[in-house]
Write a protein that holds these residues in place. Sequence first.
Motif, mmCIF file in Angstrom:
data_model
loop_
_atom_site.group_PDB
_atom_site.id
_atom_site.type_symbol
_atom_site.label_atom_id
_atom_site.label_comp_id
_atom_site.label_asym_id
_atom_site.label_seq_id
_atom_site.Cartn_x
_atom_site.Cartn_y
_atom_site.Cartn_z
ATOM 1 N N ALA A 1 139.120 40.609 9.674
ATOM 2 C CA ALA A 1 139.535 41.436 10.804
ATOM 3 C C ALA A 1 139.477 42.916 10.462
ATOM 4 C CB ALA A 1 140.942 41.056 11.235
ATOM 5 N N ARG A 2 139.884 43.265 9.253
ATOM 6 C CA ARG A 2 140.002 44.668 8.862
ATOM 7 C C ARG A 2 138.660 45.296 8.521
ATOM 8 N NH1 ARG A 2 143.765 43.849 5.392
ATOM 9 N NH2 ARG A 2 142.358 43.392 3.695
ATOM 10 N N THR A 3 137.812 44.584 7.768
ATOM 11 C CA THR A 3 136.609 45.195 7.208
ATOM 12 C C THR A 3 135.307 44.606 7.725
ATOM 13 O OG1 THR A 3 137.906 45.468 5.182
ATOM 14 C CG2 THR A 3 135.559 45.875 5.019
ATOM 15 N N TYR A 4 135.289 43.319 8.056
ATOM 16 C CA TYR A 4 134.025 42.642 8.343
ATOM 17 C C TYR A 4 133.914 42.125 9.780
ATOM 18 C CZ TYR A 4 133.608 42.912 3.326
ATOM 19 O OH TYR A 4 133.523 43.379 2.040
ATOM 20 N N ALA A 5 134.452 42.861 10.752
ATOM 21 C CA ALA A 5 134.367 42.449 12.152
ATOM 22 C C ALA A 5 132.965 42.663 12.721
ATOM 23 C CB ALA A 5 135.390 43.209 12.987
ATOM 24 N N ASP A 6 132.167 43.513 12.090
ATOM 25 C CA ASP A 6 130.801 43.780 12.532
ATOM 26 C C ASP A 6 129.838 42.860 11.767
ATOM 27 O OD1 ASP A 6 128.663 45.248 13.785
ATOM 28 O OD2 ASP A 6 128.364 46.266 11.862
ATOM 29 N N PRO A 7 128.903 42.189 12.447
ATOM 30 C CA PRO A 7 127.974 41.290 11.751
ATOM 31 C C PRO A 7 127.166 41.978 10.646
ATOM 32 C CG PRO A 7 127.851 40.893 14.093
ATOM 33 C CD PRO A 7 128.720 42.104 13.901
ATOM 34 N N ALA A 8 126.811 43.249 10.832
ATOM 35 C CA ALA A 8 126.057 43.969 9.801
ATOM 36 C C ALA A 8 126.911 44.177 8.554
ATOM 37 C CB ALA A 8 125.568 45.306 10.351
ATOM 38 N N ALA A 9 128.188 44.510 8.741
ATOM 39 C CA ALA A 9 129.091 44.679 7.605
ATOM 40 C C ALA A 9 129.309 43.348 6.899
ATOM 41 C CB ALA A 9 130.422 45.255 8.068
ATOM 42 N N LEU A 10 129.407 42.280 7.664
ATOM 43 C CA LEU A 10 129.586 40.945 7.087
ATOM 44 C C LEU A 10 128.377 40.560 6.245
ATOM 45 C CD1 LEU A 10 131.406 38.458 6.961
ATOM 46 C CD2 LEU A 10 130.283 37.633 9.019
ATOM 47 N N ALA A 11 127.181 40.822 6.748
ATOM 48 C CA ALA A 11 125.958 40.503 5.995
ATOM 49 C C ALA A 11 125.838 41.343 4.729
ATOM 50 C CB ALA A 11 124.741 40.702 6.881
ATOM 51 N N ALA A 12 126.478 42.511 4.698
ATOM 52 C CA ALA A 12 126.408 43.379 3.522
ATOM 53 C C ALA A 12 127.416 42.988 2.431
ATOM 54 C CB ALA A 12 126.648 44.825 3.940
ATOM 55 N N HIS A 13 128.362 42.106 2.738
ATOM 56 C CA HIS A 13 129.332 41.640 1.735
ATOM 57 C C HIS A 13 128.554 41.031 0.572
ATOM 58 C CE1 HIS A 13 132.120 38.754 -0.116
ATOM 59 N NE2 HIS A 13 133.083 39.573 0.297
ATOM 60 N N PRO A 14 128.891 41.340 -0.686
ATOM 61 C CA PRO A 14 128.107 40.852 -1.831
ATOM 62 C C PRO A 14 127.956 39.331 -1.877
ATOM 63 C CG PRO A 14 129.761 42.435 -2.553
ATOM 64 C CD PRO A 14 129.986 42.202 -1.091
ATOM 65 N N GLY A 15 129.012 38.595 -1.622
ATOM 66 C CA GLY A 15 128.937 37.133 -1.644
ATOM 67 C C GLY A 15 128.081 36.583 -0.524
ATOM 68 N N ILE A 16 128.200 37.163 0.655
ATOM 69 C CA ILE A 16 127.408 36.727 1.806
ATOM 70 C C ILE A 16 125.939 37.085 1.596
ATOM 71 C CG2 ILE A 16 127.066 36.975 4.296
ATOM 72 C CD1 ILE A 16 129.617 35.434 3.545
ATOM 73 N N ALA A 17 125.673 38.272 1.046
ATOM 74 C CA ALA A 17 124.286 38.686 0.774
ATOM 75 C C ALA A 17 123.640 37.741 -0.240
ATOM 76 C CB ALA A 17 124.246 40.117 0.277
ATOM 77 N N ARG A 18 124.392 37.348 -1.248
ATOM 78 C CA ARG A 18 123.881 36.402 -2.253
ATOM 79 C C ARG A 18 123.580 35.055 -1.600
ATOM 80 N NH1 ARG A 18 127.105 33.160 -6.301
ATOM 81 N NH2 ARG A 18 125.556 32.457 -7.780
ATOM 82 N N PHE A 19 124.495 34.590 -0.757
ATOM 83 C CA PHE A 19 124.295 33.345 -0.028
ATOM 84 C C PHE A 19 123.062 33.431 0.875
ATOM 85 C CE2 PHE A 19 124.954 31.354 4.136
ATOM 86 C CZ PHE A 19 124.909 30.018 3.773
ATOM 87 N N ALA A 20 122.898 34.547 1.589
ATOM 88 C CA ALA A 20 121.764 34.714 2.506
ATOM 89 C C ALA A 20 120.439 34.681 1.752
ATOM 90 C CB ALA A 20 121.903 36.016 3.287
ATOM 91 N N ARG A 21 120.391 35.260 0.553
ATOM 92 C CA ARG A 21 119.158 35.196 -0.259
ATOM 93 C C ARG A 21 118.869 33.753 -0.664
ATOM 94 N NH1 ARG A 21 121.465 39.722 -2.581
ATOM 95 N NH2 ARG A 21 122.174 38.525 -4.375
#
Length: 111
Positions: free
Chosen positions: A74-94
């Motif tokens: 809610a605080r930091t990752y409410a935007d999909p672009a910010a969520l995709a930039a999270h290190p763990g999510i970016a690693r998962f996406a790769r």
Amino acid sequence: MVGRVKRKAGLAEAAARAARETPPPPCPICGRPLGAKVEWHHLVPKSEGGRVTAAVHPICHRTVHALIPNAELARTYADPAALAAHPGIARFARWIADKPADFHAPTRRGR
């Protein structure tokens, strides 16, 4: 019994929403096209007052909630672009980039 009926109505509504959107947009988490199975992710969790949803793959949805607590979503990752930039999510996406749309694997909690 009311909970089960409500849950089935919600699933039917989600299926109807998915059918209305043609063609479905890509998953905002991994960028792959959506498959037959779709889940609706609240960009701001319902527990934090969110109402806006995005269609995502089930594996992407589970990964988001395994890696990031609701308060931080809610605080930091409410935007999909910010969520995709999270290190763990970016690693998962790769990792999932070359997998088929309906790929499924067990999701583990973050360390």
